[in-house]
Write a protein that holds these residues in place. Structure first.
Motif, short mmCIF file in Angstrom:
data_model
loop_
_atom_site.label_atom_id
_atom_site.label_comp_id
_atom_site.label_asym_id
_atom_site.label_seq_id
_atom_site.Cartn_x
_atom_site.Cartn_y
_atom_site.Cartn_z
N SER A 5 20.77 77.33 29.13
CA SER A 5 21.89 76.40 29.41
C SER A 5 23.18 77.13 29.77
CB SER A 5 22.11 75.47 28.21
OG SER A 5 22.17 76.19 27.01
N THR A 6 23.05 78.39 30.24
CA THR A 6 24.24 79.08 30.72
C THR A 6 24.46 78.81 32.21
OG1 THR A 6 22.85 81.05 31.06
CG2 THR A 6 24.14 80.95 29.02
N SER A 7 23.57 78.04 32.83
CA SER A 7 23.65 77.84 34.28
C SER A 7 22.91 76.56 34.66
CB SER A 7 22.97 79.07 34.95
OG SER A 7 22.74 78.84 36.31
N GLY A 8 23.17 76.08 35.85
CA GLY A 8 22.37 75.04 36.50
C GLY A 8 22.09 73.79 35.68
N ILE A 9 20.81 73.42 35.66
CA ILE A 9 20.38 72.17 35.04
C ILE A 9 20.67 72.16 33.53
CG2 ILE A 9 18.34 70.77 34.46
CD1 ILE A 9 17.14 71.70 37.18
N GLY A 10 20.39 73.28 32.87
CA GLY A 10 20.62 73.36 31.42
C GLY A 10 22.08 73.16 31.07
N GLY A 25 20.74 81.43 26.93
CA GLY A 25 20.52 81.90 28.31
C GLY A 25 21.23 83.22 28.53
N PHE A 26 21.03 83.77 29.71
CA PHE A 26 21.63 85.05 30.05
C PHE A 26 22.87 84.83 30.91
CE2 PHE A 26 17.06 86.93 29.97
CZ PHE A 26 17.09 86.96 28.59
N GLY A 27 23.61 85.93 31.14
CA GLY A 27 24.76 85.85 32.04
C GLY A 27 25.89 86.73 31.56
N ASN A 82 13.75 72.09 26.32
CA ASN A 82 13.10 73.33 26.78
C ASN A 82 13.30 73.42 28.29
OD1 ASN A 82 11.96 74.24 24.26
ND2 ASN A 82 10.63 72.44 24.38
N ASN A 83 14.23 74.27 28.69
CA ASN A 83 14.68 74.25 30.08
C ASN A 83 14.66 75.61 30.78
OD1 ASN A 83 16.50 73.01 32.37
ND2 ASN A 83 17.61 74.81 31.61
N ALA A 84 14.71 76.71 30.01
CA ALA A 84 14.82 78.03 30.64
C ALA A 84 13.68 78.24 31.63
CB ALA A 84 14.78 79.13 29.58
N ALA A 125 2.20 81.26 39.54
CA ALA A 125 2.63 81.31 38.14
C ALA A 125 3.48 80.10 37.81
CB ALA A 125 3.40 82.61 37.88
N TYR A 126 4.43 79.79 38.68
CA TYR A 126 5.35 78.67 38.43
C TYR A 126 4.59 77.35 38.33
CZ TYR A 126 9.68 75.93 38.92
OH TYR A 126 10.73 75.06 38.70
N VAL A 127 3.69 77.10 39.29
CA VAL A 127 2.94 75.84 39.31
C VAL A 127 2.02 75.76 38.10
CG1 VAL A 127 1.24 74.49 40.62
CG2 VAL A 127 3.15 75.60 41.83
#
Ligand code: NAD
Length: 264
Positions: free
Chosen positions: A17-22, A40-42, A93-95, A158-160
């Motif tokens: 949740s440090t970026s984007g949708i999260g 999250g990272f950043g 759960n978003n990362a 991997a993603y799918v």
């Protein structure tokens, strides 16, 4: 319209949740009065700035930098959050990360990382959180899946695979916790306007000899029938809806927000 069901004073832990949708979901839930555990990272200073902005909404916000590839760090993050706040009521759960390569060239290290972050981290957060939710008789587990939980695209094995797994996990957990006031659902976005997507446009335009507008309409939005990107605010709205009383009987399912992509 105000949806019945107050999340004021509840605590939401949102991975990535440090970026984007999260971050969008964190803002939406904080606006509705929920305390937030960011992850999250950043850049350290930028994360602190976002944390402080969230707190300006009058809620308490903590940051935990646990790495979602490391089960022991995940366990400690949940324990720390439960100790600092009165348990975790909402788990998002978003990362997630992406890697695009044909299967025969797919980097095995990237495969392992995507499976760990995009899929297995949700297992670890959930297994440590459910007990506390059961005790309270209320909980919301929301998994950011993807249109790629329902359909495939080439070069994203991997993603799918991970996102399809997230959907199976969502359904199974939903059944296990159904009588305890806990719901477990997945949100399946199409292309969402996040820094991740925005940053790809200039490079793709260069490599394909297209204008940036052509990349948006002919590459990214090709399958999205509305020809519009989903916004993080729209995803936050769905998350908020899933926390409401109106969604009490919505469990074990996915809400697609993909401009018609998977309908075709
Ligand atoms: P993003 O890159 O903006 O955000 C990803 C977040 O995950 C960041 O906070 C990042 O620091 C965090 N993260 C990455 N690796 C981590 C790790 N090892 N440990 C902890 N945190 C880690 O991307 P986004 O577009 O906001 O994506 C968020 C989620 O939404 C992902 O699961 C992604 O698959 C999903 N999704 C995105 C889109 C889209 O078009 N943007 C579409 C469908 C689904």
């Amino acid at each position: 319209m105000q949806l019945p069901g107050d999340i004021k004073g509840k605590t939401a832990l949102i991975t990535g949740s440090t970026s984007g949708i999260g971050l969008g979901i964190a803002k939406g839930l904080a606006d509705a009065g929920a305390n937030i555990v960011m992850n999250g990272f950043g850049d350290k200073d930028e994360i602190e700035q976002e944390r402080a902005h969230l707190e300006e909404r009058g809620v308490k916000v903590a940051y935990n930098g646990a790495d979602m590839t490391k089960p022991d760090e995940i366990e400690k993050m949940i324990k720390d959050a439960e100790d600092e706040f009165n348990g975790i009521d909402i788990l998002v759960n978003n990362a997630g990360i992406q890697n695009v390569q044909p299967v025969e060239d797919f980097d095995p290290k990237k495969w392992d990382a995507i499976i760990a972050i995009n899929m297995s981290s949700g297992f670890h957060t959930t297994r440590h959180t459910v007990k506390g939710m059961r005790k309270k008789g209320w909980g919301r587990i929301i998994n950011t899946a993807s249109a790629h939980a329902l359909v495939a695209s080439p070069n994203k094995t991997a993603y799918v695979t991970a996102k399809h797994g997230v959907l199976g996990f969502t359904k199974t957990v939903a059944l296990e916790v159904a009588e305890d006031g806990i719901t477990c659902n997945a949100i399946c976005p199409g292309y969402v306007w996040t820094p991740l997507v925005e940053n790809q446009i200039a490079d793709t335009a260069k490599s394909r000899g297209m204008t940036e507008e052509e990349v948006k309409s002919e590459v990214l939005l090709k399958a999205q029938w509305t020809k519009k990107f989903v916004t993080v605010e729209q995803i936050a709205g769905i998350a908020l809806f899933l926390c409401s009383d109106a969604a009490e009987n919505i469990t074990g399912t996915d809400i697609t927000v993909d401009g018609g992509w998977t309908a075709a």
